[in-house]
Each structure stands twice: as C-alpha cells, then as structure tokens.
Design an enzyme around this catalytic site. Structure first.
Site, PDB file in Angstrom:
ATOM      1  N   LYS A  94       3.700  13.792   4.414  1.00  0.00           N
ATOM      2  CA  LYS A  94       2.767  12.877   3.746  1.00  0.00           C
ATOM      3  C   LYS A  94       1.498  12.689   4.570  1.00  0.00           C
ATOM      4  CE  LYS A  94       5.782   9.454   3.594  1.00  0.00           C
ATOM      5  NZ  LYS A  94       7.007  10.087   4.147  1.00  0.00           N
TER       6      LYS A  94
ATOM      7  N   ARG B 104       7.651   1.691  -0.480  1.00  0.00           N
ATOM      8  CA  ARG B 104       8.884   2.254   0.066  1.00  0.00           C
ATOM      9  C   ARG B 104      10.115   1.668  -0.607  1.00  0.00           C
ATOM     10  NH1 ARG B 104       7.066   4.768   4.780  1.00  0.00           N
ATOM     11  NH2 ARG B 104       8.561   4.930   6.448  1.00  0.00           N
TER      12      ARG B 104
ATOM     13  N   ARG C 220       8.547  16.962  16.109  1.00  0.00           N
ATOM     14  CA  ARG C 220       7.234  16.333  15.874  1.00  0.00           C
ATOM     15  C   ARG C 220       6.790  15.523  17.095  1.00  0.00           C
ATOM     16  NH1 ARG C 220       6.141  13.044  10.366  1.00  0.00           N
ATOM     17  NH2 ARG C 220       7.311  11.330  11.261  1.00  0.00           N
TER      18      ARG C 220
ATOM     19  N   ARG D 233       7.913   9.799  19.009  1.00  0.00           N
ATOM     20  CA  ARG D 233       7.971   8.387  18.633  1.00  0.00           C
ATOM     21  C   ARG D 233       9.322   7.769  18.984  1.00  0.00           C
ATOM     22  NH1 ARG D 233       5.871   8.668  12.529  1.00  0.00           N
ATOM     23  NH2 ARG D 233       7.763   7.423  12.326  1.00  0.00           N
TER      24      ARG D 233
ATOM     25  N   ARG E  53      16.832   6.702   9.259  1.00  0.00           N
ATOM     26  CA  ARG E  53      15.647   6.715   8.393  1.00  0.00           C
ATOM     27  C   ARG E  53      15.895   7.534   7.130  1.00  0.00           C
ATOM     28  NH1 ARG E  53      11.648   8.972  12.399  1.00  0.00           N
ATOM     29  NH2 ARG E  53      10.158   9.193  10.711  1.00  0.00           N
TER      30      ARG E  53
HETATM   31  P1  ADP Z   1       8.036   8.217   8.407  1.00  0.00           P
HETATM   32  O1  ADP Z   1       7.608   9.306   9.302  1.00  0.00           O
HETATM   33  O2  ADP Z   1       9.468   7.825   8.545  1.00  0.00           O
HETATM   34  O3  ADP Z   1       7.603   8.387   6.989  1.00  0.00           O
HETATM   35  P2  ADP Z   1       6.206   5.994   8.855  1.00  0.00           P
HETATM   36  O4  ADP Z   1       5.253   6.300   9.928  1.00  0.00           O
HETATM   37  O5  ADP Z   1       5.711   5.993   7.446  1.00  0.00           O
HETATM   38  O6  ADP Z   1       7.428   6.953   9.040  1.00  0.00           O
HETATM   39  O7  ADP Z   1       6.909   4.583   9.134  1.00  0.00           O
HETATM   40  C1  ADP Z   1       7.553   4.287  10.359  1.00  0.00           C
HETATM   41  C2  ADP Z   1       8.343   3.005  10.216  1.00  0.00           C
HETATM   42  O8  ADP Z   1       7.471   1.925   9.833  1.00  0.00           O
HETATM   43  C3  ADP Z   1       9.418   3.021   9.143  1.00  0.00           C
HETATM   44  O9  ADP Z   1      10.618   3.573   9.607  1.00  0.00           O
HETATM   45  C4  ADP Z   1       9.543   1.530   8.823  1.00  0.00           C
HETATM   46  O10 ADP Z   1      10.266   0.847   9.841  1.00  0.00           O
HETATM   47  C5  ADP Z   1       8.116   1.052   8.915  1.00  0.00           C
HETATM   48  N1  ADP Z   1       7.409   1.121   7.609  1.00  0.00           N
HETATM   49  C6  ADP Z   1       6.323   1.902   7.316  1.00  0.00           C
HETATM   50  N2  ADP Z   1       5.932   1.713   6.041  1.00  0.00           N
HETATM   51  C7  ADP Z   1       6.783   0.803   5.500  1.00  0.00           C
HETATM   52  C8  ADP Z   1       6.915   0.213   4.216  1.00  0.00           C
HETATM   53  N3  ADP Z   1       6.084   0.507   3.199  1.00  0.00           N
HETATM   54  N4  ADP Z   1       7.928  -0.679   4.024  1.00  0.00           N
HETATM   55  C9  ADP Z   1       8.767  -1.008   5.033  1.00  0.00           C
HETATM   56  N5  ADP Z   1       8.711  -0.479   6.256  1.00  0.00           N
HETATM   57  C10 ADP Z   1       7.730   0.423   6.510  1.00  0.00           C
END
Ligand code: ADP
Ligand code: ZN
Length: 213
Positions: free
Chosen positions: A13, A88, A127, A160, A171
């Site tokens: 994404k 989400r 990553r 990370r 996740r």
């Molecule tokens: P990923 O690589 O898992 O898509 P993100 O960078 O989008 O990760 O998000 C990292 C973390 O931030 C998630 O695991 C969650 O804890 C939190 N997070 C991000 N966006 C949301 C959201 N829209 N709702 C709830 N938690 C979120």
C-alpha cells in the site's frame, strides 16, 4: 485521485501510494506513518498508541478517527488523497463514509491489493524503514546504498518494532479478522477494485486505467 488502498500488511500500500502521489499531486495519508511519528515525538497520541502497535494490534477506533477527522480537512487534500492503512475496521469505514459526506467528498475507488500469504511473509521479514522520512527498503530486493542509512535523507534505516515474527503473525491474524471484511463493505458500496498486487508497477497501471489518471 481520491482512493482507499486496502490490503494486508506488506501488500505494498505504501509503495503504491508513493508512486501515485507523483502522478497528480495527491497526498498519501498513512495512519501508520502518523502514529509512528507520534510515538517518535513522544506525544500523548504516541504514548496511547505504542503498546498496541508493538504487539501488532489495532489502535482504538476513537484515536484513529480523531486523527483522520483533522487530517482530511487539510488544504492539501484538495488535490486528492490516497488513504493508506485506513480504514482498518468496519466502524472506521462507516465513520469515514459519514465524514466524507459531511465534507462533500466522493471516493473514486477502494483498491484491494491482493498478494499471496507467502509473498507477504517474505516481504515483511525483509522490509526496512527509514525512521526519519518513512522510505521503505528491502534487504533483498531494494537495499540501501550504505547499510542502515537512508538513500533519500540520510536517516537511520531499521526493522520496525512490529516486524518481529510474532508481531507479524498477529498483524496478519488481525488483518484477516478485522480488515479483510472491508472488501465486502466496499463491494456493497460499488467502489471495490480488486487488483493482483504481486507487482507494484502493474497495480499503478490498473489504478490509472480505472480512474482515468
Ligand atoms: P502495516 O504495514 O501493518 O500495514 P501500518 O504502518 O499501516 O502497518 O500500521 C502499523 C500499526 O499502526 C498497525 O499495526 C496498528 O497498530 C496501527 N494502525 C495503523 N493504522 C491503523 C488504523 N486505521 N486503525 C487502527 N490501528 C492502526
Ligand atoms: Zn529517510
């Protein structure tokens, strides 16, 4: 463009969003990036979000909606936006629908990036992310020129905290339970665009074809 990008962690994404911003000046809005910046800066939001994030759990909907209500009113969103990592959950999607209606904004599509699970696991464990600018690298397919140093800003490039095997597996479970149902939600809204996301270039081409950009 006014798009939602859906897909499992590691589906690409962020990479796709960055490629699309270069096309028409739309802004990438990544709730993950906003939250990581808050954690790094030690703000109240960051303190409230950190434990959830480290465990690979979702941050509560109220916190996320607070962020997004303010963010979508930003002047820069006039040129278009790519929502990366939001919504989400079904409640987030429902509240987003009301928020956009209030702001008089219509979405063009919710793009679902589909990638096989083994590819996802491989991508997430290899990553690396710049702590300063959020640039994404991969130790196998896109390493930094100097190990641990961002090519773009010179910042530190690290794995990370939520990219341990345990947090990754959580996740993916959370994604399957809470986020995967959004594809049906947006199909019902007539907005879903399903794309095979094994290659980010072909995803960008499909999206451009769909929205005519
Ligand atoms: P990923 O690589 O898992 O898509 P993100 O960078 O989008 O990760 O998000 C990292 C973390 O931030 C998630 O695991 C969650 O804890 C939190 N997070 C991000 N966006 C949301 C959201 N829209 N709702 C709830 N938690 C979120
Ligand atoms: Zn950087």
């Amino acid at each position: 463009m006014r798009l939602i990008l859906l897909g499992a962690p590691g589906a690409g994404k962020g990479t796709v969003a960055k490629m699309l911003t270069a096309i028409d000046g739309s802004v990438q809005i990544s709730t993950g990036d906003i939250l990581r910046a808050a954690v790094k800066d030690g703000t109240d939001l960051g303190k409230q979000a950190k434990a959830y994030m480290d465990a690979g759990d979702l941050v509560p909907d109220e916190l996320i909606m607070g962020i997004m209500k303010a963010r979508l009113k930003g002047d820069d969103c006039q040129a278009g936006f790519l929502l990366d990592g939001f919504p989400r959950t079904i409640p987030q999607a429902e509240q987003l629908k009301d928020l956009l209606a209030d702001l008089g904004i219509t979405l063009q599509a919710a793009v679902n990036l589909d990638v096989p699970r083994d590819v996802i696991l491989d991508r997430l464990t290899t990553r690396r992310t710049c702590v300063d600018c959020g640039a994404i690298y991969n130790v196998k397919s896109m390493p930094t020129k100097v190990e641990g140093v961002c090519d773009k800003c010179g910042g530190k490039v690290v794995q990370r905290d939520d990219e341990t095997e345990e947090a990754i597996s959580n996740r993916l479970d959370v994604y399957n339970q809470k986020t995967a149902p959004l594809a049906d939600f947006y199909r019902g809204e007539g907005l879903l665009l399903d794309v095979n996301a094994t290659s980010s270039d072909s995803v960008v081409a499909s999206i451009r074809g769909h929205v005519g950009a």
